[in-house]
Design a protein around this motif. Sequence first.
Motif, PDB file in Angstrom:
ATOM      1  N   SER A  77       4.106 -22.936 -69.176  1.00 11.11           N
ATOM      2  CA  SER A  77       5.220 -22.061 -68.840  1.00 11.11           C
ATOM      3  C   SER A  77       6.231 -22.847 -68.006  1.00 11.11           C
ATOM      4  CB  SER A  77       4.729 -20.847 -68.050  1.00 11.11           C
ATOM      5  OG  SER A  77       3.865 -20.058 -68.845  1.00 11.11           O
ATOM      6  N   GLY A  78       7.474 -22.777 -68.404  1.00 12.58           N
ATOM      7  CA  GLY A  78       8.503 -23.496 -67.669  1.00 12.58           C
ATOM      8  C   GLY A  78       9.746 -23.675 -68.508  1.00 12.58           C
ATOM      9  N   ARG A  79      10.745 -24.261 -67.896  1.00 11.17           N
ATOM     10  CA  ARG A  79      12.034 -24.482 -68.540  1.00 11.17           C
ATOM     11  C   ARG A  79      12.247 -25.980 -68.684  1.00 11.17           C
ATOM     12  NH1 ARG A  79      14.536 -22.156 -64.878  1.00 11.17           N
ATOM     13  NH2 ARG A  79      14.508 -20.046 -65.745  1.00 11.17           N
ATOM     14  N   VAL A  80      12.476 -26.450 -69.908  1.00 11.28           N
ATOM     15  CA  VAL A  80      12.766 -27.867 -70.125  1.00 11.28           C
ATOM     16  C   VAL A  80      14.208 -28.116 -69.681  1.00 11.28           C
ATOM     17  CG1 VAL A  80      12.959 -29.737 -71.805  1.00 11.28           C
ATOM     18  CG2 VAL A  80      11.131 -28.050 -72.030  1.00 11.28           C
ATOM     19  N   LEU A  81      14.364 -28.964 -68.680  1.00 13.61           N
ATOM     20  CA  LEU A  81      15.686 -29.217 -68.105  1.00 13.61           C
ATOM     21  C   LEU A  81      16.381 -30.405 -68.757  1.00 13.61           C
ATOM     22  CD1 LEU A  81      14.817 -28.712 -64.328  1.00 13.61           C
ATOM     23  CD2 LEU A  81      15.804 -27.061 -65.930  1.00 13.61           C
ATOM     24  N   ASN A  82      15.604 -31.378 -69.240  1.00 11.33           N
ATOM     25  CA  ASN A  82      16.201 -32.545 -69.895  1.00 11.33           C
ATOM     26  C   ASN A  82      15.139 -33.251 -70.721  1.00 11.33           C
ATOM     27  OD1 ASN A  82      14.897 -34.572 -67.987  1.00 11.33           O
ATOM     28  ND2 ASN A  82      16.126 -33.374 -66.567  1.00 11.33           N
ATOM     29  N   ILE A  83      15.600 -33.993 -71.695  1.00 10.50           N
ATOM     30  CA  ILE A  83      14.721 -34.778 -72.562  1.00 10.50           C
ATOM     31  C   ILE A  83      15.300 -36.180 -72.654  1.00 10.50           C
ATOM     32  CG2 ILE A  83      13.726 -35.028 -74.869  1.00 10.50           C
ATOM     33  CD1 ILE A  83      14.081 -31.996 -75.218  1.00 10.50           C
ATOM     34  N   LEU A  84      14.462 -37.172 -72.377  1.00 10.72           N
ATOM     35  CA  LEU A  84      14.897 -38.572 -72.420  1.00 10.72           C
ATOM     36  C   LEU A  84      14.086 -39.337 -73.455  1.00 10.72           C
ATOM     37  CD1 LEU A  84      16.531 -40.964 -71.240  1.00 10.72           C
ATOM     38  CD2 LEU A  84      14.658 -41.273 -69.597  1.00 10.72           C
ATOM     39  N   PRO A  85      14.721 -39.775 -74.559  1.00  7.46           N
ATOM     40  CA  PRO A  85      14.004 -40.625 -75.518  1.00  7.46           C
ATOM     41  C   PRO A  85      13.969 -42.060 -74.994  1.00  7.46           C
ATOM     42  CG  PRO A  85      15.950 -39.537 -76.506  1.00  7.46           C
ATOM     43  CD  PRO A  85      16.077 -39.450 -75.024  1.00  7.46           C
ATOM     44  N   SER A  86      12.783 -42.704 -75.090  1.00  6.04           N
ATOM     45  CA  SER A  86      12.663 -44.081 -74.625  1.00  6.04           C
ATOM     46  C   SER A  86      11.494 -44.759 -75.314  1.00  6.04           C
ATOM     47  CB  SER A  86      12.469 -44.112 -73.104  1.00  6.04           C
ATOM     48  OG  SER A  86      12.311 -45.440 -72.640  1.00  6.04           O
ATOM     49  N   GLY A  87      11.789 -45.782 -76.097  1.00  7.09           N
ATOM     50  CA  GLY A  87      10.738 -46.594 -76.702  1.00  7.09           C
ATOM     51  C   GLY A  87       9.792 -45.826 -77.599  1.00  7.09           C
ATOM     52  N   GLY A  88      10.299 -44.877 -78.360  1.00  6.28           N
ATOM     53  CA  GLY A  88       9.446 -44.111 -79.267  1.00  6.28           C
ATOM     54  C   GLY A  88       8.706 -42.970 -78.606  1.00  6.28           C
ATOM     55  N   THR A  89       9.002 -42.711 -77.339  1.00 12.21           N
ATOM     56  CA  THR A  89       8.389 -41.604 -76.604  1.00 12.21           C
ATOM     57  C   THR A  89       9.486 -40.715 -76.034  1.00 12.21           C
ATOM     58  OG1 THR A  89       6.475 -42.960 -75.991  1.00 12.21           O
ATOM     59  CG2 THR A  89       6.866 -41.001 -74.679  1.00 12.21           C
ATOM     60  N   PHE A  90       9.221 -39.412 -76.015  1.00  8.58           N
ATOM     61  CA  PHE A  90      10.161 -38.473 -75.421  1.00  8.58           C
ATOM     62  C   PHE A  90       9.591 -38.003 -74.082  1.00  8.58           C
ATOM     63  CE2 PHE A  90      10.814 -38.254 -79.980  1.00  8.58           C
ATOM     64  CZ  PHE A  90      12.194 -38.336 -80.084  1.00  8.58           C
ATOM     65  N   TYR A  91      10.407 -38.132 -73.034  1.00  9.50           N
ATOM     66  CA  TYR A  91      10.026 -37.682 -71.705  1.00  9.50           C
ATOM     67  C   TYR A  91      10.722 -36.344 -71.444  1.00  9.50           C
ATOM     68  CZ  TYR A  91       8.291 -42.418 -71.038  1.00  9.50           C
ATOM     69  OH  TYR A  91       7.595 -43.596 -71.167  1.00  9.50           O
ATOM     70  N   LEU A  92       9.939 -35.309 -71.193  1.00  9.13           N
ATOM     71  CA  LEU A  92      10.478 -33.971 -70.993  1.00  9.13           C
ATOM     72  C   LEU A  92      10.354 -33.588 -69.531  1.00  9.13           C
ATOM     73  CD1 LEU A  92       8.995 -34.031 -73.985  1.00  9.13           C
ATOM     74  CD2 LEU A  92       9.569 -31.618 -73.965  1.00  9.13           C
ATOM     75  N   GLY A  93      11.489 -33.272 -68.912  1.00  5.66           N
ATOM     76  CA  GLY A  93      11.483 -32.762 -67.555  1.00  5.66           C
ATOM     77  C   GLY A  93      11.292 -31.261 -67.591  1.00  5.66           C
ATOM     78  N   ILE A  94      10.139 -30.794 -67.108  1.00  2.00           N
ATOM     79  CA  ILE A  94       9.801 -29.368 -67.116  1.00  2.00           C
ATOM     80  C   ILE A  94       9.725 -28.918 -65.668  1.00  2.00           C
ATOM     81  CG2 ILE A  94       8.178 -27.621 -67.928  1.00  2.00           C
ATOM     82  CD1 ILE A  94       7.099 -29.786 -69.883  1.00  2.00           C
ATOM     83  N   GLY A  95      10.791 -28.295 -65.184  1.00  4.96           N
ATOM     84  CA  GLY A  95      10.847 -28.002 -63.761  1.00  4.96           C
ATOM     85  C   GLY A  95      10.788 -29.306 -62.988  1.00  4.96           C
ATOM     86  N   SER A  96       9.839 -29.404 -62.059  1.00  3.62           N
ATOM     87  CA  SER A  96       9.692 -30.629 -61.273  1.00  3.62           C
ATOM     88  C   SER A  96       8.660 -31.579 -61.872  1.00  3.62           C
ATOM     89  CB  SER A  96       9.280 -30.271 -59.837  1.00  3.62           C
ATOM     90  OG  SER A  96       8.079 -29.513 -59.839  1.00  3.62           O
ATOM     91  N   ASP A  97       8.108 -31.228 -63.036  1.00  6.36           N
ATOM     92  CA  ASP A  97       7.093 -32.054 -63.689  1.00  6.36           C
ATOM     93  C   ASP A  97       7.685 -32.837 -64.859  1.00  6.36           C
ATOM     94  OD1 ASP A  97       5.127 -31.059 -61.966  1.00  6.36           O
ATOM     95  OD2 ASP A  97       4.771 -29.336 -63.275  1.00  6.36           O
ATOM     96  N   MET A  98       6.934 -33.827 -65.308  1.00  7.71           N
ATOM     97  CA  MET A  98       7.335 -34.633 -66.462  1.00  7.71           C
ATOM     98  C   MET A  98       6.159 -34.744 -67.416  1.00  7.71           C
ATOM     99  SD  MET A  98       9.904 -36.532 -67.705  1.00  7.71           S
ATOM    100  CE  MET A  98      10.906 -37.017 -66.296  1.00  7.71           C
ATOM    101  N   THR A  99       6.424 -34.590 -68.717  1.00  8.40           N
ATOM    102  CA  THR A  99       5.388 -34.809 -69.719  1.00  8.40           C
ATOM    103  C   THR A  99       5.961 -35.646 -70.845  1.00  8.40           C
ATOM    104  OG1 THR A  99       3.601 -33.694 -70.933  1.00  8.40           O
ATOM    105  CG2 THR A  99       5.820 -32.797 -71.186  1.00  8.40           C
ATOM    106  N   GLN A 100       5.075 -36.156 -71.718  1.00 12.50           N
ATOM    107  CA  GLN A 100       5.488 -37.078 -72.769  1.00 12.50           C
ATOM    108  C   GLN A 100       4.978 -36.612 -74.131  1.00 12.50           C
ATOM    109  OE1 GLN A 100       4.663 -41.291 -71.736  1.00 12.50           O
ATOM    110  NE2 GLN A 100       4.028 -40.500 -69.747  1.00 12.50           N
ATOM    111  N   ALA A 101       5.749 -36.919 -75.155  1.00 11.60           N
ATOM    112  CA  ALA A 101       5.344 -36.614 -76.530  1.00 11.60           C
ATOM    113  C   ALA A 101       5.957 -37.643 -77.461  1.00 11.60           C
ATOM    114  CB  ALA A 101       5.776 -35.209 -76.925  1.00 11.60           C
ATOM    115  N   ARG A 102       5.325 -37.798 -78.613  1.00 16.95           N
ATOM    116  CA  ARG A 102       5.813 -38.771 -79.593  1.00 16.95           C
ATOM    117  C   ARG A 102       6.792 -38.148 -80.589  1.00 16.95           C
ATOM    118  NH1 ARG A 102       1.792 -41.751 -82.775  1.00 16.95           N
ATOM    119  NH2 ARG A 102       0.644 -39.781 -82.968  1.00 16.95           N
TER     120      ARG A 102
END
Length: 282
Positions: A77-102
């Motif tokens: 549960s949360g709001r994705v605030l930004n997405i940063l593509p880098s080196g074949g990985t997507f970094y998702l800023g979810i509130g104050s947390d960060m997660t990664q996906a391909r």
Amino acid sequence: MIYDLAVVGGGPAGLSAAVQARVRGKSVLIVSGDVRDNALYKAQRVDNYLGLPETGGGALLERFRRHAQALGAQWESGRVLNILPSGGTFYLGIGSDMTQARALVLATGVVRTRKYPGEEAHLGRGVSYCATCDGMLYRGRAVAVVGKSADAPEEANYLQSIGCRVTYVSDRAPEGLEAAIPFVKAAKLEITGEAGVEALRADGRMLPCAGVFILRPAMALADLLPDLALKDGYIAVDRNMATNLPGVFAAGDCTGLPLQVSKAVGEGQVAGHRAAEYLDQL
């Protein structure tokens, strides 16, 4: 953990995509805001979804969610605030947390976010989209919470609990707001200040503050992924539900008309399937 697929949005399109990706053995994270902001949840009765007439929108959405989670899709549960593509990985800023996906499936629904006067100019200088991220910066100071999402009163309560002096501003009366927090009903807003935020003008009334927290159900698509191609305000996709960005797919209302459950589920199926194929080729 790096997920194979991150699905941004927990509506019919996102849940359909999650099911398809899980069936094909991919790890899936669904990121979704408050269910009360979902258009389907608000529908008292749905008569045009094949095989399930006269079903409440909330009940239908719950069945979709249970299906995806029963197959092993993870939920945050949360709001994705930004997405940063880098080196074949997507970094998702979810509130104050960060997660990664391909890979990504964007299923954000219709996001029409017209910025308030002064909002963009004061971003990072008093304007914030995340109470848990930036709230501690304003302890002991006056802040305004612009409530556009169902969970905005909860975030306002949080800010008050950590020592901010909160005023809640919205065009409708909030549910669940602490009684000690003043509520100002207003529709026309402007953020003012020179070096930083100094006040929020609400229907002509000046509310002095050091920060303005603007809490919408979702970020504008152009802010979420700046290089994402749009057409008439919707995400541009091909028949595979692929966007112009490698590894990014989209489905549902965010891709355009008609804004119907059946279309969302069908597009989600294609997006989840093609995202899985894309991952197999990496």
